[in-house]
Design an enzyme around this catalytic site. Sequence first.
Site, short mmCIF file in Angstrom:
data_model
loop_
_atom_site.label_atom_id
_atom_site.label_comp_id
_atom_site.label_asym_id
_atom_site.label_seq_id
_atom_site.Cartn_x
_atom_site.Cartn_y
_atom_site.Cartn_z
N ASP A 177 0.86 -1.14 0.18
CA ASP A 177 0.07 -0.13 -0.11
C ASP A 177 0.97 1.07 0.05
OD1 ASP A 177 -1.00 0.34 3.40
OD2 ASP A 177 1.00 0.01 2.55
N ASN A 185 -3.88 13.16 -2.53
CA ASN A 185 -5.34 13.45 -3.12
C ASN A 185 -5.94 14.98 -2.21
OD1 ASN A 185 -5.99 11.43 -4.75
ND2 ASN A 185 -6.48 10.09 -3.00
N HIS A 190 -7.62 14.89 -6.88
CA HIS A 190 -7.80 13.42 -7.14
C HIS A 190 -7.44 12.96 -8.39
CE1 HIS A 190 -10.09 11.81 -3.64
NE2 HIS A 190 -10.85 13.22 -3.51
N ASP A 194 -5.10 9.91 -9.09
CA ASP A 194 -5.05 9.03 -10.10
C ASP A 194 -4.04 8.97 -11.23
OD1 ASP A 194 -7.66 8.45 -9.28
OD2 ASP A 194 -8.87 9.57 -10.86
N ASP A 220 -5.48 2.63 -1.81
CA ASP A 220 -4.20 2.61 -2.50
C ASP A 220 -3.21 1.24 -2.39
OD1 ASP A 220 -4.40 2.37 0.28
OD2 ASP A 220 -3.14 3.92 0.82
#
Length: 241
Positions: A177, A185, A190, A194, A220
């Site tokens: 992770d 973010n 965001h 992405d 994540d």
Amino acid sequence: QLEAQRSKELAEVTLHSIGDGVITTNHNGRVMYMNPVAQRLLGRDLEDMHGQFLPDVMPLVAEENGEPLEHPILCCLRENRTVELDTECALLLNSGRRVPIADSAAPIRDRQGAVRGAVMVFHDVSVARNLQHELTYQASHDPLTGLYNRREFDREVTRALERSERDGQDHTLCYLDLDQFKVVNDTCGHAAGDQLLHKLTAYLQSKLRKADVLARPGGDAFGLLLSHCPLHRAMEVAESL
């Protein structure tokens, strides 16, 4: 005689009006008639096709790998029964393009029940097949990264466990992770998050073998299944990543 002529004309009008391709053959599988839809799908005129052996001028193959399939007209004539097309059947055009088709072939019998020929009815199912493939893909892949989703990754892990129990092969499961991904973010938006996931996915894939399975179960988190990889080697791969 007049009634027979009217019936013939009505049949011709009907065959010219329907949306399916229709081809009729004699008892030897040679083309006798094609309606306009069939001519358009094959890219051939009736004049060119008349008298030709249908399997030669309308080759059918498996949609996935292009392997030749037995023509349903031959099976229909040989076994004197209606034959459904293979679910993955495709028409192979002269250009090399494969057009997925569906439907069936049926024998044509005279009043005494003897087989005089066969009729094949078919239609282009490209749109439906593409939609089916798209839905199947969406059900098993993460829409953002294109990696397997949690559901499909679970299946891969289950299959790896089965192989391990059966063959004694070593496979290693890793969980990764991103630390502080929420900060990206929150501070950059965001869209930036992405983009980071996209770039990270490409990077991880470039460091893995084709046999390895990388997935994004969500958020994540990434899942990694290293096939035929003992633990000591998996530790080296994980530290490298």
